[in-house]
Design an enzyme around this catalytic site. Structure first.
Site, PDB file in Angstrom:
ATOM      1  N   SER A  83       0.612  -1.161   0.053  1.00  0.00           N
ATOM      2  CA  SER A  83      -0.140  -0.064   0.015  1.00  0.00           C
ATOM      3  C   SER A  83       0.858   1.270  -0.063  1.00  0.00           C
ATOM      4  O   SER A  83       0.242   2.347  -0.412  1.00  0.00           O
ATOM      5  CB  SER A  83      -0.861   0.052   1.162  1.00  0.00           C
ATOM      6  OG  SER A  83      -1.969  -0.982   1.062  1.00  0.00           O
ATOM      7  N   HIS A 135      -1.672   6.056   8.821  1.00  0.00           N
ATOM      8  CA  HIS A 135      -1.538   4.501   8.100  1.00  0.00           C
ATOM      9  C   HIS A 135      -1.145   4.886   6.673  1.00  0.00           C
ATOM     10  O   HIS A 135      -1.062   5.954   6.155  1.00  0.00           O
ATOM     11  CB  HIS A 135      -2.899   3.711   7.939  1.00  0.00           C
ATOM     12  CG  HIS A 135      -2.483   2.186   7.823  1.00  0.00           C
ATOM     13  ND1 HIS A 135      -2.894   1.709   6.814  1.00  0.00           N
ATOM     14  CD2 HIS A 135      -1.958   1.300   8.759  1.00  0.00           C
ATOM     15  CE1 HIS A 135      -2.534   0.554   6.761  1.00  0.00           C
ATOM     16  NE2 HIS A 135      -2.038   0.328   8.080  1.00  0.00           N
ATOM     17  N   THR A 137      -1.846   4.458   3.432  1.00  0.00           N
ATOM     18  CA  THR A 137      -2.565   5.395   2.364  1.00  0.00           C
ATOM     19  C   THR A 137      -2.507   6.923   2.513  1.00  0.00           C
ATOM     20  O   THR A 137      -2.320   7.615   1.734  1.00  0.00           O
ATOM     21  CB  THR A 137      -3.751   4.645   1.997  1.00  0.00           C
ATOM     22  OG1 THR A 137      -3.492   3.088   1.439  1.00  0.00           O
ATOM     23  CG2 THR A 137      -4.554   5.469   0.726  1.00  0.00           C
ATOM     24  N   GLU A 266     -10.298   7.254   1.725  1.00  0.00           N
ATOM     25  CA  GLU A 266      -9.849   5.830   1.470  1.00  0.00           C
ATOM     26  C   GLU A 266     -10.751   5.069   2.464  1.00  0.00           C
ATOM     27  O   GLU A 266     -11.004   5.109   3.583  1.00  0.00           O
ATOM     28  CB  GLU A 266      -8.422   5.731   2.323  1.00  0.00           C
ATOM     29  CG  GLU A 266      -8.055   4.173   2.259  1.00  0.00           C
ATOM     30  CD  GLU A 266      -6.865   3.829   3.199  1.00  0.00           C
ATOM     31  OE1 GLU A 266      -6.307   2.689   2.889  1.00  0.00           O
ATOM     32  OE2 GLU A 266      -6.708   4.506   4.017  1.00  0.00           O
ATOM     33  N   HIS A 275      -7.572  -9.321   3.553  1.00  0.00           N
ATOM     34  CA  HIS A 275      -6.393  -9.869   4.154  1.00  0.00           C
ATOM     35  C   HIS A 275      -6.934 -11.224   4.987  1.00  0.00           C
ATOM     36  O   HIS A 275      -6.159 -12.046   5.153  1.00  0.00           O
ATOM     37  CB  HIS A 275      -5.483  -9.024   5.143  1.00  0.00           C
ATOM     38  CG  HIS A 275      -4.609  -8.404   4.400  1.00  0.00           C
ATOM     39  ND1 HIS A 275      -3.428  -8.874   3.699  1.00  0.00           N
ATOM     40  CD2 HIS A 275      -4.502  -6.797   3.887  1.00  0.00           C
ATOM     41  CE1 HIS A 275      -2.575  -7.961   3.068  1.00  0.00           C
ATOM     42  NE2 HIS A 275      -3.387  -6.671   3.188  1.00  0.00           N
ATOM     43  N   HIS A 315      -4.426  -1.584  -5.048  1.00  0.00           N
ATOM     44  CA  HIS A 315      -3.919  -2.809  -5.465  1.00  0.00           C
ATOM     45  C   HIS A 315      -5.042  -3.769  -5.245  1.00  0.00           C
ATOM     46  O   HIS A 315      -6.189  -3.283  -4.448  1.00  0.00           O
ATOM     47  CB  HIS A 315      -2.829  -3.354  -4.805  1.00  0.00           C
ATOM     48  CG  HIS A 315      -2.763  -3.531  -3.037  1.00  0.00           C
ATOM     49  ND1 HIS A 315      -3.505  -4.069  -2.676  1.00  0.00           N
ATOM     50  CD2 HIS A 315      -2.357  -2.465  -2.254  1.00  0.00           C
ATOM     51  CE1 HIS A 315      -3.741  -3.817  -1.404  1.00  0.00           C
ATOM     52  NE2 HIS A 315      -3.050  -2.566  -1.070  1.00  0.00           N
TER      53      HIS A 315
END
Length: 471
Positions: A83, A135, A137, A266, A275, A315
């Protein structure tokens, strides 16, 4: 002046006037669905149709935008990006190595983001997410570090960015290892008002020049890494919709003394759910982000000649497949899931503590029935039931380690339940990590025609800056 030179000068003058006369995007919305590959989008639309009791697809808001492209996502160091590198490409238009934030592959030279350029051209700037504001992004839009996990340094750079608005679950790793002021105090010292929860935002927003919106402290004590999943969310929790509404409201006020605004939003927990290979989890997160796009679209309808909305992803996560050999897909089965596979292991652990020695298989079986529809809405085979019973025995005997993904740790019962949900819905996963799969880009508004076709992720911020005149 020769005739040839005169014509050349005239041509350049006319070209300049044409470029200057083209409309500019004064209001820019930039949505990034973390981990949102094309199959994730397909799954969400298929699920929405299944929820209506039919085979087919029910369109999301952003998939109906008039311009659509396919985006490549590789980084400077790998065909499969992380990321940080993908975010740097989406923010600044350059490839870098995996784990790097806002720097070239030399891991030293900083690169400026589209948000920085917007600020330099007088626009108000907001950076919002469903995860921590420092974080990977969100960080790529204001920070420059060689390693994405340098949360404290990233947070320090956030407080110095001068951007108008930040929003997310919390500030990760706020305490310094060397002592001194924590990041909350540093943010306050640099002119930011920190508010917790949407109600406090509504009370405080009109009096502030710069603001950071975080979730209520009680929720951060449970999990500061992200706001609750859509599947687990209670009315008192901060939502991504509220974050979006807050960003638009705050920046709309700020831009009156500035020159338009740029707002990045985001959907960070699409990635987290993928995940964990949580089918229902990621679908609800993606639909939740689309509802935020709908809010931006309502803004666009009022100002279509000066607004640009771009939706993309950094992604794909999980190597998602829709179908597992059979010519069938049953995403309607996911309607039985009432809790994410982030929350369920914690729920089960709390149930075990509550029941103590009375924590029996019958109690677990009933709990699985209530939260996943097993043996009721979903008929399990004898083999599936036996697998769950064996997982229960491993749990109470502590004879099996938890299954771990990047953002989660799952006990044997929860892990087996997630596998059975996939078996019934016929979802397949290649891994718990990222893939090289294409992601989409969807655009509407001023300059949106640039996003049609197959492009690289580095082209997206350049096209946004061209549409807004921030080059």
């Amino acid at each position: 002046m020769t005739p040839k030179r005169f014509l050349s000068t005239l041509y350049l003058t006319v070209l300049t006037l044409v470029v200057m006369a083209q409309p500019k995007a004064k209001y820019v919305f930039y949505f990034i669905g973390d981990g949102m590959g094309v199959n994730q989008v397909n799954a969400a639309e298929t699920f929405l149709a299944a929820r209506e009791g039919r085979i087919g697809m029910k369109p999301l808001c952003f998939t109906q935008f008039p311009y659509l492209g396919l985006v490549s996502t590789y980084s400077a160091s790998s065909g499969v990006t992380d990321s940080a590198a993908a975010g740097t490409a989406l923010a600044s238009g350059v490839k870098t190595k995996n784990a790097a934030v806002g720097v070239l592959p030399d891991l030293t030279t900083p690169v400026n983001s589209v948000a920085w350029h917007a600020q330099q051209h007088g626009a108000a700037v907001g950076i919002a997410t469903s995860v921590g504001v420092n974080h990977a992004t969100p960080a790529v839009f204001y920070a420059h570090v060689p390693e994405r996990h340098a949360y404290h340094e990233i947070g320090r750079q956030l407080t110095l960015s001068g951007f108008d608005f930040f929003a997310g679950s919390d500030i990760l790793k706020p305490q310094s290892k060397n002592g001194g002021k924590d990041l909350y105090q540093q943010a306050t010292d640099n002119g930011y008002k920190i508010v917790r929860g949407y109600n406090e935002f509504l009370q405080q927003a009109n009096r502030q020049k710069k603001l950071i919106l975080l979730q209520p402290l009680r929720d951060s004590k449970q999990n500061d890494y992200a706001i609750p999943y859509k599947l687990d969310r209670k009315p008192e929790n901060l939502s991504l919709e509220q974050i979006t509404q807050a960003g638009i409201r705050f920046l709309s006020e700020r831009q009156k003394e500035r020159n338009g605004f740029f707002l990045m939003i985001e959907g960070g927990m699409i990635d987290m759910a993928c995940h964990s290979n949580d089918g229902a989890g990621f679908i609800h997160e993606l639909i939740d982000m689309d509802s935020c796009v709908q809010i931006a679209y309502e803004f666009y309808k009022k100002k279509p000649d000066s607004t640009l909305i771009v939706v993309t992803a950094d992604h794909e996560t999980g190597g998602l497949s829709l179908g597992r050999g059979k010519y069938a897909l049953h995403l309607e089965k996911l309607l039985h899931q009432k809790m994410s596979f982030f929350a369920y292991p914690r729920h089960l652990a709390a149930l075990r503590r509550e029941k103590g020695s009375a924590f029996s298989w019958d109690i677990v079986r009933q709990d699985l029935k209530e939260n996943f529809g097993f043996w009721e809405g979903l008929e399990l085979t004898e083999a599936q039931t036996e697998r769950l019973h064996k997982a229960y025995e491993q749990l109470v005997d502590d004879s099996s380690e938890n299954k771990k993904s990047l953002y989660n740790s799952v006990d044997p019962v929860s892990y087996t339940a997630s596998q059975i949900m996939d078996e019934h819905s016929l979802i397949g996963w290649q891994s718990n990590g990222h893939s090289n799969g294409f992601v989409g880009v969807y655009a509407i508004g001023v300059g949106a025609e640039q996003f049609a076709g197959q492009i690289d992720n580095t082209e997206i911020p350049r096209k946004i800056m061209r549409a807004a005149g921030w080059e």
